[in-house]
Design a protein around this motif. Sequence first.
Motif, PDB file in Angstrom:
ATOM      1  N   ASN A   1      -7.574   2.911  11.508  1.00 54.62           N
ATOM      2  CA  ASN A   1      -6.743   3.586  10.514  1.00 54.62           C
ATOM      3  C   ASN A   1      -7.492   3.811   9.208  1.00 54.62           C
ATOM      4  O   ASN A   1      -7.353   4.861   8.576  1.00 54.62           O
ATOM      5  N   VAL A   2      -8.271   2.819   8.799  1.00 57.29           N
ATOM      6  CA  VAL A   2      -9.074   2.980   7.583  1.00 57.29           C
ATOM      7  C   VAL A   2     -10.155   4.027   7.808  1.00 57.29           C
ATOM      8  O   VAL A   2     -10.414   4.873   6.940  1.00 57.29           O
ATOM      9  N   LYS A   3     -10.764   4.015   8.985  1.00 62.56           N
ATOM     10  CA  LYS A   3     -11.790   5.006   9.309  1.00 62.56           C
ATOM     11  C   LYS A   3     -11.215   6.411   9.284  1.00 62.56           C
ATOM     12  O   LYS A   3     -11.823   7.336   8.720  1.00 62.56           O
ATOM     13  N   THR A   4     -10.040   6.590   9.859  1.00 63.72           N
ATOM     14  CA  THR A   4      -9.393   7.903   9.878  1.00 63.72           C
ATOM     15  C   THR A   4      -9.122   8.395   8.460  1.00 63.72           C
ATOM     16  O   THR A   4      -9.341   9.581   8.149  1.00 63.72           O
ATOM     17  N   ARG A   5      -8.650   7.498   7.601  1.00 68.29           N
ATOM     18  CA  ARG A   5      -8.371   7.872   6.201  1.00 68.29           C
ATOM     19  C   ARG A   5      -9.656   8.310   5.498  1.00 68.29           C
ATOM     20  O   ARG A   5      -9.651   9.288   4.735  1.00 68.29           O
TER      21      ARG A   5
ATOM     22  N   TYR B   1      -7.703  -3.065   1.219  1.00 65.63           N
ATOM     23  CA  TYR B   1      -6.357  -2.680   1.657  1.00 65.63           C
ATOM     24  C   TYR B   1      -5.547  -3.846   2.210  1.00 65.63           C
ATOM     25  O   TYR B   1      -4.315  -3.790   2.222  1.00 65.63           O
TER      26      TYR B   1
ATOM     27  N   SER C   1      -1.300   9.045   5.676  1.00 63.71           N
ATOM     28  CA  SER C   1      -2.565   8.407   6.035  1.00 63.71           C
ATOM     29  C   SER C   1      -2.894   7.240   5.115  1.00 63.71           C
ATOM     30  O   SER C   1      -3.474   6.240   5.543  1.00 63.71           O
ATOM     31  N   THR C   2      -2.512   7.359   3.832  1.00 63.39           N
ATOM     32  CA  THR C   2      -2.778   6.274   2.885  1.00 63.39           C
ATOM     33  C   THR C   2      -1.922   5.062   3.197  1.00 63.39           C
ATOM     34  O   THR C   2      -2.425   3.930   3.269  1.00 63.39           O
TER      35      THR C   2
ATOM     36  N   ALA D   1      -3.044  -1.745   8.452  1.00 65.49           N
ATOM     37  CA  ALA D   1      -4.489  -1.822   8.258  1.00 65.49           C
ATOM     38  C   ALA D   1      -5.211  -2.229   9.543  1.00 65.49           C
ATOM     39  O   ALA D   1      -4.909  -3.253  10.149  1.00 65.49           O
TER      40      ALA D   1
ATOM     41  N   TYR E   1     -11.293  -1.825   4.078  1.00 63.70           N
ATOM     42  CA  TYR E   1     -10.363  -2.654   4.846  1.00 63.70           C
ATOM     43  C   TYR E   1     -10.031  -3.938   4.077  1.00 63.70           C
ATOM     44  O   TYR E   1      -8.867  -4.350   3.998  1.00 63.70           O
TER      45      TYR E   1
ATOM     46  N   ALA F   1      -3.022   3.449   6.507  1.00 62.61           N
ATOM     47  CA  ALA F   1      -4.290   2.720   6.399  1.00 62.61           C
ATOM     48  C   ALA F   1      -4.097   1.349   5.767  1.00 62.61           C
ATOM     49  O   ALA F   1      -4.875   0.424   6.026  1.00 62.61           O
TER      50      ALA F   1
END
Length: 281
Positions: A159-163, A186, A147-148, A155, A183, A151
């Motif tokens: 994906n950032v929200k899920t992380r 990243y 997940s890291t 990006a 975001y 994300a």
Amino acid sequence: MTIWTDLADASFKLHYVYADGIRTRVLEAGEGDPLLLLHGTGGHIEAYARNIKNLREHFRVICIDMVGHGYTDKPDRPYGIDFYSDHLLGVIRALGLRQVYLSGESLGGWVAGWFAAEHPEYVKAMVLNTPGNVNNKPEVMARLKESTVKAVVEASYENVKTRLEWLMYDKSQVTEELIEMRYKIYTQPSYQKAVYNIVYLQDIEARKLYSWNPSWCGKIKAPTLLVWTDHDPTSTVEEAQPIKDMIPGSELTVIEGAGHWPQWEKPEVFERILIDFFKKH
């Protein structure tokens, strides 16, 4: 509430220091005994945005982007716990601090524990908040690594929200502002490379070098409080006991209704725990 709303009427300073040559982003607020706060894997200063206003009434609060994270420099090398600890020592010396109260969340808690064992003269008392690597569960490590990296390398808002949602028990606590802020961090070109060094500790062979062990935990002299939650996705409350047994005289408390970020989901409860414990020591 937004991060800016939380900080709007708080006097603070956002600046950079050089910690053994590593340009490091630092936020400071308040006066008194220094309280140094460390974020988790993939985190940054803003992980503590909801706590600065209240904690500054009692301490000189110092938040940093740890090496490789946020807007701090990102040397191209694997980030082991010893490297994070060395960077923390460099920050403390760069700020001219003699002793600190220390609290870390997840990876930050793991680093804080290691640092307190290696440099006991710098730590007055310590709170380890949902600390990292209390076990070596392959499924947890794999999910965190995947997940890291996703994300960052892929990006996107989702994906950032899920992380971020993985950290929370109450998913509604993941704000649009927090997603946007992470975001932007990243998508830095330097972060795209650094993420592989950041997830180094999600490989079992790397973890073995730094696993919680009586051989180093027994060297911790600072009064220590372990803060667990009842919905931490990385470990159960029962799994806190071995760590408690390893750290001489340590205590344990549990925050209910929170996941891996109790300082964000239950800020008032978290802050009261820190204030009461540190004032006691």
